[in-house]
Scaffold this active site. Structure first.
Site, PDB file in Angstrom:
ATOM      1  N   ASP A 196      41.180  56.654  33.374  1.00  0.00           N
ATOM      2  CA  ASP A 196      42.605  56.427  33.631  1.00  0.00           C
ATOM      3  C   ASP A 196      42.929  54.928  33.615  1.00  0.00           C
ATOM      4  O   ASP A 196      42.057  54.095  33.848  1.00  0.00           O
ATOM      5  CB  ASP A 196      42.971  57.036  34.995  1.00  0.00           C
ATOM      6  CG  ASP A 196      44.478  57.213  35.144  1.00  0.00           C
ATOM      7  OD1 ASP A 196      45.202  57.176  34.131  1.00  0.00           O
ATOM      8  OD2 ASP A 196      44.936  57.391  36.297  1.00  0.00           O
ATOM      9  N   HIS A 249      45.044  52.220  24.807  1.00  0.00           N
ATOM     10  CA  HIS A 249      44.279  53.396  24.375  1.00  0.00           C
ATOM     11  C   HIS A 249      43.173  53.009  23.390  1.00  0.00           C
ATOM     12  O   HIS A 249      42.081  53.559  23.417  1.00  0.00           O
ATOM     13  CB  HIS A 249      45.216  54.429  23.748  1.00  0.00           C
ATOM     14  CG  HIS A 249      46.185  55.025  24.738  1.00  0.00           C
ATOM     15  ND1 HIS A 249      45.797  55.412  26.002  1.00  0.00           N
ATOM     16  CD2 HIS A 249      47.525  55.300  24.656  1.00  0.00           C
ATOM     17  CE1 HIS A 249      46.853  55.897  26.650  1.00  0.00           C
ATOM     18  NE2 HIS A 249      47.915  55.826  25.862  1.00  0.00           N
ATOM     19  N   LEU A 271      21.594  62.184  24.859  1.00  0.00           N
ATOM     20  CA  LEU A 271      22.777  62.337  25.711  1.00  0.00           C
ATOM     21  C   LEU A 271      23.782  63.334  25.125  1.00  0.00           C
ATOM     22  O   LEU A 271      24.117  63.261  23.944  1.00  0.00           O
ATOM     23  CB  LEU A 271      23.480  60.973  25.843  1.00  0.00           C
ATOM     24  CG  LEU A 271      24.820  60.984  26.588  1.00  0.00           C
ATOM     25  CD1 LEU A 271      24.600  61.070  28.092  1.00  0.00           C
ATOM     26  CD2 LEU A 271      25.643  59.728  26.260  1.00  0.00           C
TER      27      LEU A 271
HETATM   28  C1  IPE Z   1      44.316  62.175  33.588  1.00  0.00           C
HETATM   29  O1  IPE Z   1      45.099  61.022  33.597  1.00  0.00           O
HETATM   30  C2  IPE Z   1      44.062  62.628  32.170  1.00  0.00           C
HETATM   31  C3  IPE Z   1      43.212  61.768  31.367  1.00  0.00           C
HETATM   32  C4  IPE Z   1      42.589  60.694  31.768  1.00  0.00           C
HETATM   33  C5  IPE Z   1      43.036  62.181  29.998  1.00  0.00           C
HETATM   34  P1  IPE Z   1      46.682  61.079  33.742  1.00  0.00           P
HETATM   35  O2  IPE Z   1      47.150  59.680  33.700  1.00  0.00           O
HETATM   36  O3  IPE Z   1      47.250  62.020  32.736  1.00  0.00           O
HETATM   37  O4  IPE Z   1      46.863  61.726  35.186  1.00  0.00           O
HETATM   38  P2  IPE Z   1      48.089  61.659  36.200  1.00  0.00           P
HETATM   39  O5  IPE Z   1      49.314  62.112  35.441  1.00  0.00           O
HETATM   40  O6  IPE Z   1      48.228  60.235  36.650  1.00  0.00           O
HETATM   41  O7  IPE Z   1      47.714  62.577  37.328  1.00  0.00           O
HETATM   42  C1  IPE Z   2      44.476  57.209  30.457  1.00  0.00           C
HETATM   43  O1  IPE Z   2      45.347  56.147  30.587  1.00  0.00           O
HETATM   44  C2  IPE Z   2      44.510  57.817  29.072  1.00  0.00           C
HETATM   45  C3  IPE Z   2      45.148  59.135  29.015  1.00  0.00           C
HETATM   46  C4  IPE Z   2      45.638  59.784  30.024  1.00  0.00           C
HETATM   47  C5  IPE Z   2      45.251  59.745  27.712  1.00  0.00           C
HETATM   48  P1  IPE Z   2      46.888  56.327  30.900  1.00  0.00           P
HETATM   49  O2  IPE Z   2      47.624  56.413  29.605  1.00  0.00           O
HETATM   50  O3  IPE Z   2      47.120  57.473  31.809  1.00  0.00           O
HETATM   51  O4  IPE Z   2      47.234  54.959  31.606  1.00  0.00           O
HETATM   52  P2  IPE Z   2      48.138  54.751  32.906  1.00  0.00           P
HETATM   53  O5  IPE Z   2      47.614  55.671  33.951  1.00  0.00           O
HETATM   54  O6  IPE Z   2      49.539  55.082  32.493  1.00  0.00           O
HETATM   55  O7  IPE Z   2      47.945  53.318  33.245  1.00  0.00           O
HETATM   56 MG    MG Z   3      47.183  57.689  33.826  1.00  0.00          MG
END
Ligand code: IPE
Ligand code: IPE
Ligand code: MG
Length: 234
Positions: A12, A29, A123
């Site tokens: 995240d 990303h 792995l």
């Molecule tokens: C969880 O992160 C999903 C992934 C890392 C792919 P999100 O950013 O989508 O989760 P929430 O919305 O903060 O709970």
């Molecule tokens: C995690 O990073 C990647 C996915 C959920 C696909 P985020 O895109 O959720 O990044 P934040 O949480 O908005 O910073």
């Molecule tokens: Mg996120």
């Protein structure tokens, strides 16, 4: 040293990492995809056998079409650039999630990576994509209900092992350690069944800033945890 056989990570914070650098979310990303390579290599070297990475949730479709489109192209980038290295190291790419629900281009790329690496014995790099734990459990329920309907299983014969064996993770052990980056302390529909007795660690660094050193620290902390599984360690 307590072994962490199965490590699961909620990657995240890509968006916040990019924002803090004045970059678009997509740059976060991209940096996140590059870090998949670094952390997979480090986890392998630290003795992890199964590494499950949350790449895209069943709820992530709520994001803008642009962002979703970018995320769906990332596996193509990841495997294009890093697959030779993954093969060299013997990594086996595995997939969990509703793969049929992905755009065709994405599906082809990830299925090819899984197919090309299927004889590798190193792995297990498990990508959770279009993955939601409730959806996974729902799909397992549908399969079991079919087996009951066909008369192959009696409802009272449904065991926990049988449920596990209908999940996408059927070939993997339960999760030992779950790490979430970026400071959020929630599960976001990830591996709900499989983390029943997992240890949890929440780290403040965003995913692109999560380094092999931080991973090593997390695994060291894990090795000192007292896992009881409901019993008593005298
Ligand atoms: C969880 O992160 C999903 C992934 C890392 C792919 P999100 O950013 O989508 O989760 P929430 O919305 O903060 O709970
Ligand atoms: C995690 O990073 C990647 C996915 C959920 C696909 P985020 O895109 O959720 O990044 P934040 O949480 O908005 O910073
Ligand atoms: Mg996120």
């Amino acid at each position: 040293m307590k072994e962490c056989k199965h490590l699961a990570i909620i990657m995240d914070g890509n968006g916040r990492w990019a924002k803090s650098k004045g970059l678009p979310r997509t740059a976060g990303h991209k940096a996140g995809a590059d870090n998949v390579r670094n952390i997979a290599i480090a986890a392998n070297e630290l003795g992890v056998k199964y590494l499950t990475l949350y790449a895209f949730s069943t709820e992530n479709w709520k994001r803008s079409a642009d962002e979703v489109g970018y995320l769906m192209k990332l596996p193509g980038y990841l495997f294009n650039v890093f697959m030779p290295e993954f093969m060299e190291r013997g990594f086996r790419i595995r997939l969990i999630g509703d793969i049929d629900g992905l755009p065709e281009g994405t599906r082809k790329v990830i299925l090819k990576a899984a197919e090309d690496s299927k004889n590798n014995t190193g792995l297990n790099l498990i990508i959770a994509i279009n993955y939601g734990s409730r959806d996974e459990i729902r799909r397992a329920m549908v399969q079991i209900a079919e087996e009951v309907k066909e008369g192959n299983v009696n409802p009272e014969e449904i065991t926990e092992e049988m449920i596990s064996s209908h999940l996408d993770t059927k070939e993997f052990p339960d999760v030992d350690l779950l790490i979430r980056t970026s400071g959020e302390q929630r599960i976001s529909n990830y591996l709900l069944w499989q983390i029943a007795y997992a240890e949890m660690e929440f780290v403040k660094e965003s995913w692109p800033a999560f380094t092999p050193e931080i991973l090593a620290k997390c695994l060291d902390e894990y090795s000192h945890r007292d896992r009881r599984f409901g019993g008593r360690n005298e």
